[in-house]
Design an enzyme around this catalytic site. Structure first.
Site, PDB file in Angstrom:
ATOM      1  N   ARG A  70      13.221 -11.928  44.347  1.00 30.47           N
ATOM      2  CA  ARG A  70      12.984 -12.950  43.320  1.00 30.47           C
ATOM      3  C   ARG A  70      12.191 -14.130  43.879  1.00 30.47           C
ATOM      4  O   ARG A  70      11.329 -14.687  43.209  1.00 30.47           O
ATOM      5  CB  ARG A  70      14.321 -13.445  42.747  1.00 30.47           C
ATOM      6  CG  ARG A  70      15.061 -12.369  41.969  1.00 30.47           C
ATOM      7  CD  ARG A  70      16.231 -12.932  41.206  1.00 30.47           C
ATOM      8  NE  ARG A  70      15.798 -13.864  40.172  1.00 30.47           N
ATOM      9  CZ  ARG A  70      16.536 -14.860  39.718  1.00 30.47           C
ATOM     10  NH1 ARG A  70      17.726 -15.076  40.202  1.00 30.47           N
ATOM     11  NH2 ARG A  70      16.069 -15.642  38.778  1.00 30.47           N
ATOM     12  N   ASN A 106      17.107 -22.671  34.410  1.00 31.95           N
ATOM     13  CA  ASN A 106      16.229 -21.960  35.333  1.00 31.95           C
ATOM     14  C   ASN A 106      16.410 -22.466  36.752  1.00 31.95           C
ATOM     15  O   ASN A 106      16.677 -23.637  36.978  1.00 31.95           O
ATOM     16  CB  ASN A 106      14.767 -22.120  34.898  1.00 31.95           C
ATOM     17  CG  ASN A 106      14.514 -21.451  33.562  1.00 31.95           C
ATOM     18  OD1 ASN A 106      15.322 -20.644  33.126  1.00 31.95           O
ATOM     19  ND2 ASN A 106      13.419 -21.807  32.923  1.00 31.95           N
ATOM     20  N   HIS A 123      21.910 -24.619  36.898  1.00 33.94           N
ATOM     21  CA  HIS A 123      22.284 -23.415  37.653  1.00 33.94           C
ATOM     22  C   HIS A 123      21.761 -23.416  39.080  1.00 33.94           C
ATOM     23  O   HIS A 123      21.766 -22.392  39.741  1.00 33.94           O
ATOM     24  CB  HIS A 123      21.813 -22.165  36.906  1.00 33.94           C
ATOM     25  CG  HIS A 123      22.552 -21.937  35.617  1.00 33.94           C
ATOM     26  ND1 HIS A 123      22.147 -21.041  34.663  1.00 33.94           N
ATOM     27  CD2 HIS A 123      23.693 -22.506  35.133  1.00 33.94           C
ATOM     28  CE1 HIS A 123      23.003 -21.074  33.639  1.00 33.94           C
ATOM     29  NE2 HIS A 123      23.928 -21.959  33.898  1.00 33.94           N
ATOM     30  N   THR A 192      16.082 -19.730  25.480  1.00 30.30           N
ATOM     31  CA  THR A 192      17.383 -19.357  26.025  1.00 30.30           C
ATOM     32  C   THR A 192      18.142 -18.533  24.997  1.00 30.30           C
ATOM     33  O   THR A 192      18.083 -18.812  23.804  1.00 30.30           O
ATOM     34  CB  THR A 192      18.188 -20.582  26.515  1.00 30.30           C
ATOM     35  OG1 THR A 192      19.445 -20.138  27.016  1.00 30.30           O
ATOM     36  CG2 THR A 192      18.394 -21.621  25.431  1.00 30.30           C
TER      37      THR A 192
HETATM   38  P1  NAD Z   1      18.053 -14.795  29.095  1.00 28.27           P
HETATM   39  O1  NAD Z   1      17.292 -13.863  29.962  1.00 28.27           O
HETATM   40  O2  NAD Z   1      19.421 -14.456  28.707  1.00 28.27           O
HETATM   41  O3  NAD Z   1      17.267 -15.083  27.729  1.00 28.27           O
HETATM   42  C1  NAD Z   1      15.936 -15.390  27.695  1.00 28.27           C
HETATM   43  C2  NAD Z   1      15.566 -15.857  26.286  1.00 28.27           C
HETATM   44  O4  NAD Z   1      14.195 -16.189  26.297  1.00 28.27           O
HETATM   45  C3  NAD Z   1      15.769 -14.815  25.185  1.00 28.27           C
HETATM   46  O5  NAD Z   1      16.422 -15.426  24.106  1.00 28.27           O
HETATM   47  C4  NAD Z   1      14.350 -14.426  24.802  1.00 28.27           C
HETATM   48  O6  NAD Z   1      14.227 -14.128  23.411  1.00 28.27           O
HETATM   49  C5  NAD Z   1      13.585 -15.689  25.127  1.00 28.27           C
HETATM   50  N1  NAD Z   1      12.165 -15.510  25.433  1.00 28.27           N
HETATM   51  C6  NAD Z   1      11.541 -14.441  25.982  1.00 28.27           C
HETATM   52  N2  NAD Z   1      10.231 -14.670  26.129  1.00 28.27           N
HETATM   53  C7  NAD Z   1      10.021 -15.941  25.667  1.00 28.27           C
HETATM   54  C8  NAD Z   1       8.872 -16.760  25.557  1.00 28.27           C
HETATM   55  N3  NAD Z   1       7.673 -16.336  25.981  1.00 28.27           N
HETATM   56  N4  NAD Z   1       9.019 -17.999  25.026  1.00 28.27           N
HETATM   57  C9  NAD Z   1      10.221 -18.433  24.597  1.00 28.27           C
HETATM   58  N5  NAD Z   1      11.351 -17.707  24.684  1.00 28.27           N
HETATM   59  C10 NAD Z   1      11.248 -16.470  25.214  1.00 28.27           C
HETATM   60  O7  NAD Z   1      17.970 -16.172  29.841  1.00 28.27           O
HETATM   61  P2  NAD Z   1      18.851 -17.480  29.772  1.00 28.27           P
HETATM   62  O8  NAD Z   1      19.443 -17.643  28.413  1.00 28.27           O
HETATM   63  O9  NAD Z   1      18.032 -18.541  30.330  1.00 28.27           O
HETATM   64  O10 NAD Z   1      20.076 -17.243  30.763  1.00 28.27           O
HETATM   65  C11 NAD Z   1      20.193 -16.275  31.771  1.00 28.27           C
HETATM   66  C12 NAD Z   1      20.450 -16.796  33.171  1.00 28.27           C
HETATM   67  O11 NAD Z   1      19.412 -16.277  33.925  1.00 28.27           O
HETATM   68  C13 NAD Z   1      20.425 -18.258  33.425  1.00 28.27           C
HETATM   69  O12 NAD Z   1      21.625 -18.552  34.051  1.00 28.27           O
HETATM   70  C14 NAD Z   1      19.292 -18.514  34.435  1.00 28.27           C
HETATM   71  O13 NAD Z   1      19.787 -19.254  35.526  1.00 28.27           O
HETATM   72  C15 NAD Z   1      18.937 -17.148  34.918  1.00 28.27           C
HETATM   73  N6  NAD Z   1      17.493 -16.835  35.056  1.00 28.27           N
HETATM   74  C16 NAD Z   1      16.602 -17.773  35.509  1.00 28.27           C
HETATM   75  C17 NAD Z   1      15.258 -17.452  35.623  1.00 28.27           C
HETATM   76  C18 NAD Z   1      14.293 -18.498  36.106  1.00 28.27           C
HETATM   77  O14 NAD Z   1      14.686 -19.422  36.808  1.00 28.27           O
HETATM   78  N7  NAD Z   1      13.014 -18.405  35.728  1.00 28.27           N
HETATM   79  C19 NAD Z   1      14.805 -16.191  35.276  1.00 28.27           C
HETATM   80  C20 NAD Z   1      15.740 -15.241  34.842  1.00 28.27           C
HETATM   81  C21 NAD Z   1      17.075 -15.593  34.735  1.00 28.27           C
END
Ligand code: NAD
Ligand code: ZN
Length: 241
Positions: A70, A106, A123, A192
């Site tokens: 990652r 994130n 987080h 989210t």
């Molecule tokens: P999630 O993966 O559960 O949900 C992601 C959401 O983003 C979904 O509702 C989806 O429909 C939406 N989405 C997808 N593409 C999009 C776009 N282009 N624009 C707007 N929305 C879009 O993620 P979450 O709810 O943030 O929670 C999951 C956990 O995963 C968190 O605790 C986080 O810490 C972690 N996480 C972080 C990262 C990062 O830091 N970039 C990446 C993956 C997961």
């Protein structure tokens, strides 16, 4: 859609306090996969089975390998127009003595890299490590991290400074988040899914305290929103500035 965007833009331009919650979806437009999207898998493991204290106890090397994957993936990515638009909204608010708070789930650090200042990383941050012995938190940007990494002061193993599934948020972050939710005129919920607690309840907390809640997500998620702008963050958020 255009009239909804206009309404949100209008509300943002007169709000004195704005709170934003972001999730993995805002960084999806930078090319960082969400956990639940089709590219969220690594070697057939689900993130929910690796980002846990039990997984780390069982097999710290496996968990660190996943974090190295990652880290490598995130290191190559840049903030996108949605991250940058939030910086503009923040500067605009500051220029007229308003208050802006950004709560993010994130761990990629892209809001900070884009230039956002009032960010609460609920987080944690993938570029920080924490000692499992003495608790010291340090920045460590090595990609890859030598596995398993050890604390420079006490020699115990380091872990990612991340709030894993089943762990509690830092109570100080939680207090600051609740304060920002209970005292805002407008709340934006961007990318989210609303399935990870406690962030999942944040929109209804703000709505219950009188905020106007707007959701930006290509799929339906928060039922607490008065307006849902269905689309990708990088397309929608810049139009709100
Ligand atoms: P999630 O993966 O559960 O949900 C992601 C959401 O983003 C979904 O509702 C989806 O429909 C939406 N989405 C997808 N593409 C999009 C776009 N282009 N624009 C707007 N929305 C879009 O993620 P979450 O709810 O943030 O929670 C999951 C956990 O995963 C968190 O605790 C986080 O810490 C972690 N996480 C972080 C990262 C990062 O830091 N970039 C990446 C993956 C997961
Ligand atoms: Zn230590």
């Amino acid at each position: 859609m255009e009239s909804f965007i206009e309404e949100v833009r209008g509300r943002l331009s007169t709000a004195s306090r704005v709170t934003v919650l972001t999730g993995a979806g805002i960084s999806a437009d930078s090319g960082i996969p969400t956990f639940r999207g089709p590219e969220g898998l690594w070697k057939n493991f689900r993130a929910e089975d690796l980002a846990t204290p039990e997984a780390f106890e069982r097999d710290p090397k496996l968990v660190w390998e996943w974090y190295n994957w990652r880290r490598e993936l995130i290191a190559a990515k840049e903030p996108n127009p949605a991250h940058r638009a939030l910086v503009k909204i923040e500067s605009g608010m500051e220029a007229r003595q308003g208050r802006f708070r950004l709560l993010t789930q994130n761990v990629d650090g892209l809001h900070g890299r884009a230039g956002s200042r009032n960010v609460i990383e609920l987080h944690g941050n993938i570029w920080k490590v924490r000692c499992t012995g003495c608790g010291t938190v340090t920045e460590d940007r090595r990609v890859p991290i030598p596995i398993p990494p050890h604390c420079a002061s006490c020699g115990k193993m380091l872990r990612p400074h991340i709030v894993w599934f089943g762990e509690s948020l830092d109570p100080r972050d939680m207090d600051r988040a609740v304060e920002a939710l209970e005292n805002c005129d407008v709340m934006l919920v961007i990318g989210t899914s609303g399935v990870v607690q406690p962030a999942a309840t944040f929109a209804s907390t703000a709505r219950g305290a009188g905020a106007f809640v707007v959701e930006i997500n290509p799929d339906a998620s928060s039922s607490a929103a008065q307006i849902a702008l269905r689309g990708r963050a990088a397309e929608i958020v810049p139009q709100l500035v």
